[in-house]
Design a protein around this motif. Structure first.
Motif, mmCIF file in Angstrom:
data_model
loop_
_atom_site.group_PDB
_atom_site.id
_atom_site.type_symbol
_atom_site.label_atom_id
_atom_site.label_comp_id
_atom_site.label_asym_id
_atom_site.label_seq_id
_atom_site.Cartn_x
_atom_site.Cartn_y
_atom_site.Cartn_z
ATOM 1 N N ALA A 276 0.831 -1.206 0.000
ATOM 2 C CA ALA A 276 0.000 0.000 0.000
ATOM 3 C C ALA A 276 0.866 1.256 0.000
ATOM 4 O O ALA A 276 0.564 2.238 -0.700
ATOM 5 C CB ALA A 276 -0.939 -0.006 1.201
ATOM 6 N N GLU A 279 2.394 1.574 -3.477
ATOM 7 C CA GLU A 279 1.391 2.017 -4.455
ATOM 8 C C GLU A 279 1.076 3.492 -4.277
ATOM 9 O O GLU A 279 0.889 4.222 -5.273
ATOM 10 C CB GLU A 279 0.135 1.162 -4.318
ATOM 11 C CG GLU A 279 0.349 -0.265 -4.819
ATOM 12 C CD GLU A 279 -0.845 -1.167 -4.617
ATOM 13 O OE1 GLU A 279 -0.834 -2.285 -5.158
ATOM 14 O OE2 GLU A 279 -1.801 -0.762 -3.909
ATOM 15 N N GLN A 280 1.033 3.956 -3.056
ATOM 16 C CA GLN A 280 0.768 5.377 -2.838
ATOM 17 C C GLN A 280 1.918 6.227 -3.372
ATOM 18 O O GLN A 280 1.701 7.303 -3.946
ATOM 19 C CB GLN A 280 0.550 5.661 -1.348
ATOM 20 C CG GLN A 280 0.092 7.088 -1.057
ATOM 21 C CD GLN A 280 -1.202 7.434 -1.779
ATOM 22 O OE1 GLN A 280 -2.202 6.725 -1.648
ATOM 23 N NE2 GLN A 280 -1.192 8.520 -2.564
ATOM 24 N N ARG A 281 3.142 5.750 -3.182
ATOM 25 C CA ARG A 281 4.299 6.460 -3.746
ATOM 26 C C ARG A 281 4.146 6.604 -5.260
ATOM 27 O O ARG A 281 4.390 7.690 -5.820
ATOM 28 C CB ARG A 281 5.593 5.706 -3.425
ATOM 29 C CG ARG A 281 6.850 6.356 -4.005
ATOM 30 C CD ARG A 281 8.070 5.465 -3.823
ATOM 31 N NE ARG A 281 8.065 4.328 -4.737
ATOM 32 C CZ ARG A 281 8.481 4.381 -6.003
ATOM 33 N NH1 ARG A 281 8.933 5.528 -6.520
ATOM 34 N NH2 ARG A 281 8.458 3.298 -6.755
ATOM 35 N N LEU A 283 1.340 6.457 -7.014
ATOM 36 C CA LEU A 283 0.212 7.346 -7.316
ATOM 37 C C LEU A 283 0.623 8.806 -7.170
ATOM 38 O O LEU A 283 0.249 9.661 -7.995
ATOM 39 C CB LEU A 283 -0.969 7.025 -6.400
ATOM 40 C CG LEU A 283 -1.716 5.712 -6.675
ATOM 41 C CD1 LEU A 283 -2.702 5.418 -5.545
ATOM 42 C CD2 LEU A 283 -2.448 5.771 -8.011
ATOM 43 N N ASP A 284 1.392 9.110 -6.141
ATOM 44 C CA ASP A 284 1.836 10.487 -5.932
ATOM 45 C C ASP A 284 2.715 10.959 -7.086
ATOM 46 O O ASP A 284 2.576 12.092 -7.572
ATOM 47 C CB ASP A 284 2.612 10.604 -4.617
ATOM 48 C CG ASP A 284 1.726 10.412 -3.393
ATOM 49 O OD1 ASP A 284 0.489 10.507 -3.532
ATOM 50 O OD2 ASP A 284 2.281 10.148 -2.300
ATOM 51 N N ASN A 317 -6.715 -1.404 -5.280
ATOM 52 C CA ASN A 317 -6.671 -0.038 -4.743
ATOM 53 C C ASN A 317 -5.803 0.873 -5.603
ATOM 54 O O ASN A 317 -6.119 2.062 -5.778
ATOM 55 C CB ASN A 317 -6.130 -0.045 -3.311
ATOM 56 C CG ASN A 317 -7.167 -0.503 -2.315
ATOM 57 O OD1 ASN A 317 -8.365 -0.375 -2.551
ATOM 58 N ND2 ASN A 317 -6.719 -1.054 -1.196
ATOM 59 N N PHE A 318 -4.710 0.345 -6.121
ATOM 60 C CA PHE A 318 -3.840 1.156 -6.968
ATOM 61 C C PHE A 318 -4.576 1.599 -8.219
ATOM 62 O O PHE A 318 -4.531 2.784 -8.597
ATOM 63 C CB PHE A 318 -2.590 0.361 -7.347
ATOM 64 C CG PHE A 318 -1.707 1.073 -8.337
ATOM 65 C CD1 PHE A 318 -0.999 2.202 -7.981
ATOM 66 C CD2 PHE A 318 -1.597 0.606 -9.647
ATOM 67 C CE1 PHE A 318 -0.193 2.868 -8.898
ATOM 68 C CE2 PHE A 318 -0.788 1.251 -10.577
ATOM 69 C CZ PHE A 318 -0.087 2.394 -10.203
ATOM 70 N N GLY A 321 -7.145 4.114 -7.509
ATOM 71 C CA GLY A 321 -6.501 5.412 -7.304
ATOM 72 C C GLY A 321 -6.148 6.093 -8.609
ATOM 73 O O GLY A 321 -6.313 7.320 -8.754
#
Length: 508
Positions: A276, A279-281, A283-284, A317-318, A321
């Motif tokens: 998670a 994946e957030q990295r 997405l950012d 989730n990725f 996003g």
């Protein structure tokens, strides 16, 4: 018609009654003679009644007859990428044959592109129908001279399995072509928005500058893709391909951005927190590129599972996003389902696993569909003038007819569910092998993704070569991945054959 059905019956081929049309006799009879004893030892029913019970290895691969054929072909055709010289008249169901009598269990399906088996009788009926003959000998230039039943062919075939929310299609020739066409649609959509709508005329400056490849007629826009992606080898699609240098060397490319694809740990569910964060990295960084890249993206394009780049997975989730980012920043979301589509992941379309609240803007397809193109739902993705999205053929009715027959076969035999069930069985078997041979199977992935399964091997190329020696055709991807791409007719007893032969390789 009666003689055709008698021929099929003698060959032991199960034909859907609704598809009773004249078919070729030669191939089924020959296959009947060659593979007359094919009831699986497990008692599980094969979709091909006279399929081989297992691989047959008579010579090295390539054997002497194949070597002669390869030498002859190499004089007139580049054979350096050749996998094996195939005898399609002797290939049947899940088994691919060569010229030397070798018969291999094919868990690669060419390049993930054979959907329902070699010499499938239902496809044979479609291929020998008067409808197919007309499409072949009178191949229409669809943009100018569509055949009278083109809407019917689309509605009963390609559009019957359209992803939710996407009710229109632009047909093409290949996966690369499908992506190229999707990119063009995205650019025209973006510029139409910036111009103020479809009704606004092009300016003189736009018209003249387009002829010299200058702005504003040739706008400074881009398509954002991801590290290790593969989207094809034509100019636009190649600029979004990031998997292997050999694809791209010496070819001029567009100045388009590359976002990081999550480097997840496997199995995904055992590393949920770490994945998670990764994946957030990603997405950012994707959002930063959308906002800051000097040639603004009109769209992002992504594979549900990066295939050629190493079978890389990410969580739903990725992808959810990413969808939210595209809506937030008014760029299109293109999902490249060229390899993942048509049932391979236990869903007809892989993006169905994501649980999106709004569908992708465009979904491209080819490979197992045996045709190509892109689905869309927004009328604004139609160009505002004719001939802007155009070529001579604009697809191929013959291939669309074949895809319709594939769809009918998938539905008749419930092959998407079969793939999900067989995939779970196969994955569990590979998990057991991974525990026994941890040095051979690393980073096993594809749980819950049908038979779209892969793992990393420290001796990948050796494994692929030895697999042929024990009668299995397997493929690789990326630098170290062994990837499985069996057909939709692959069943548990085929999985057992694969697992047994893999264990032989690991012991060697």
């Amino acid at each position: 018609m009666a003689s055709a059905l008698r021929t099929a019956s003698r060959a032991g081929l199960s034909l859907p009654r609704s598809s009773a049309r004249p078919c070729s006799r030669t191939a089924p009879i020959a296959l009947r003679r060659h593979y007359a004893s094919a009831a699986p030892a497990t008692g599980e029913r094969s979709y091909f009644p006279h399929e081989p019970t297992g691989p047959v290895i008579k010579t090295s691969i390539p054997g002497p007859e194949s070597v002669k054929a390869i030498e002859r072909l190499s004089k007139v055709f580049d054979t350096r990428s050749l996998n094996m010289m195939t005898n399609y008249q002797r290939s049947y169901g899940n088994y691919i044959a060569d010229l030397d009598g070798n018969v291999l269990l094919d868990v690669y399906a060419q390049i993930a592109s054979i959907p329902v088996g070699y010499n499938n009788p239902s496809l044979l009926l479609a291929a020998t129908s008067p409808e197919m003959a007309s499409a072949l000998i009178n191949r229409p230039a669809l943009g100018n001279f569509p055949q009278h039943d083109w809407a019917d062919i689309l509605e009963t075939g390609i559009l019957k399995v359209a992803p939710n929310g996407l009710n229109q299609v632009f047909t093409g020739q290949s996966g690369s072509d499908a992506n190229e066409l999707a990119y063009k649609a995205a650019f025209m959509w973006k510029r139409q928005q910036e111009r103020g709508g479809a009704h606004v005329e092009f300016t003189d400056a736009e018209i003249s500058s387009s002829m010299t490849n200058q702005k504003p007629g040739s706008p400074e826009l881009s398509i954002l893709s991801f590290k290790s992606a593969f989207h094809g080898r034509l100019f636009g699609s190649l600029s979004t391909t990031r998997s292997k240098p050999i694809h791209k060397l010496d070819i001029p490319a567009f100045d388009w951005p590359q976002a990081p694809f999550p480097a997840c740990s496997y199995p995904l569910d055992q590393y949920a927190a770490e994945n998670a964060a990764e994946e957030q990295r990603c997405l950012d960084e994707t959002e930063r590129l959308i906002k800051e890249w000097h040639n603004p993206p009109a769209a992002i394009v992504i594979e549900p599972i990066q295939s050629e780049g190493g079978d890389n997975h990410a969580s739903p989730n990725f992808f959810r996003g990413l969808r939210e980012l595209t809506k937030k920043h008014n760029v299109l979301f293109i999902v490249d389902e060229v390899q993942t589509g048509v049932g391979a992941t236990g869903k007809f379309w892989a993006h169905e696993h994501w649980g999106l609240t709004t569908p992708p803007d465009i979904v491209t397809f080819s490979k197992k569909a045996q045709t190509a193109g892109y689905y869309y739902g927004n009328n604004d993705l139609r160009p505002n003038r004719p001939y802007r999205q155009f070529n001579t053929w604009m697809g191929d009715p013959a291939r669309a007819i074949l895809f319709r027959a594939i769809i009918q076969e998938v539905e008749r035999l419930n092959l998407v569910e079969n793939t999900a069930i067989t995939g779970r069985y196969l994955y569990n078997g590979l998990e057991r092998l991974a525990q026994q041979y941890p040095g051979e199977i690393k980073n096993l992935r594809g749980k819950g993704q049908g038979t779209f399964i892969a793992w990393d091997s420290p001796r990948r190329d050796e494994v692929l070569k030895k697999a042929k020696g024990v009668g299995v055709n397997i493929g690789g991807s990326g630098e170290a991945a062994v990837r499985l791409r069996p057909m939709l007719i692959f069943r548990k007893h085929h999985a057992d054959i694969l697992l047994d032969n893999l264990e032989k390789i690991f012991k060697s």
